[in-house]
Design an enzyme around this catalytic site. Sequence first.
Site, PDB file in Angstrom:
ATOM      1  CD  GLU A 187      -2.744   1.244   2.722  1.00  0.00           C
ATOM      2  OE1 GLU A 187      -3.209  -0.448   2.637  1.00  0.00           O
ATOM      3  OE2 GLU A 187      -3.138   2.470   2.976  1.00  0.00           O
ATOM      4  NE  ARG A 226      -0.780   8.180   5.275  1.00  0.00           N
ATOM      5  CZ  ARG A 226      -0.658   7.554   6.223  1.00  0.00           C
ATOM      6  NH1 ARG A 226       0.204   7.421   7.494  1.00  0.00           N
ATOM      7  NH2 ARG A 226      -1.782   6.268   6.439  1.00  0.00           N
ATOM      8  CE  LYS A 243      -6.337   1.402   7.153  1.00  0.00           C
ATOM      9  NZ  LYS A 243      -4.997   2.550   6.032  1.00  0.00           N
TER      10      LYS A 243
END
Length: 214
Positions: free
Chosen positions: A45, A49, A133
């Site tokens: 993943e 950011r 998640k």
Amino acid sequence: MATNNSSIDDYIRLAPVIPVVTIEDARASIDLAQTLLQAGLPVIEITLRTPAALDAISAIAKAVPEAVVAAGTILHASQISEVVDAGAKFIVTPGTPLLLAEQLRQAPIPVMPGCSTVSEAMTLASLGFDRLKFFPAAASGGAAWLKSVQGPLPGIAFCPTGGIDQANAASYLKLPNVACVGGTWVTPADALKASDFATIRRLASEAAALRTAG
Ligand code: 3PG
């Protein structure tokens, strides 16, 4: 209804751990993906950011097609087409406001939306998402929370992430409603910065062995 469950399952059950990577320099991403893949962690993943994230996703998708690169920290619907165009195989969100959830249902790739409460999990399940998640896992109740929701939320499988490391991962992985765990411990920021792939290889090999160890 979202019809992506079988394919998200194909991805999140490939390995016990999904490394969650915030990448500062996209040039390192190919070596990183190859190192993780060779160590037994094919799913990665990349979080949105940093400015390098989309380039990293694109580089991995092109140069390491055997890896499964996911786009994480999707916060806005506008990011969906960006990560799809970059070649992400699936989308992960840390949390999922209703508007975003509805837009994610239209995504052309599978989605694992984030939740941290029973009500959020139920809302997402009602929209067709049942691979979620659980974030931030440790701060939201950890393995005890996951154990508690097995009965009331049958059919939902989770990827807990947030506060998980090599020492506590097995306590999550042994739970029947945990498909895999996620975390940053496999790719420490200082190792990434120094291109210390030997350390990352060692941490990834230990993580890949967790399923049998757990
Ligand atoms: C995430 O986005 O999933 C988290 O930043 C991972 O949390 P961790 O650093 O506690 O593994």
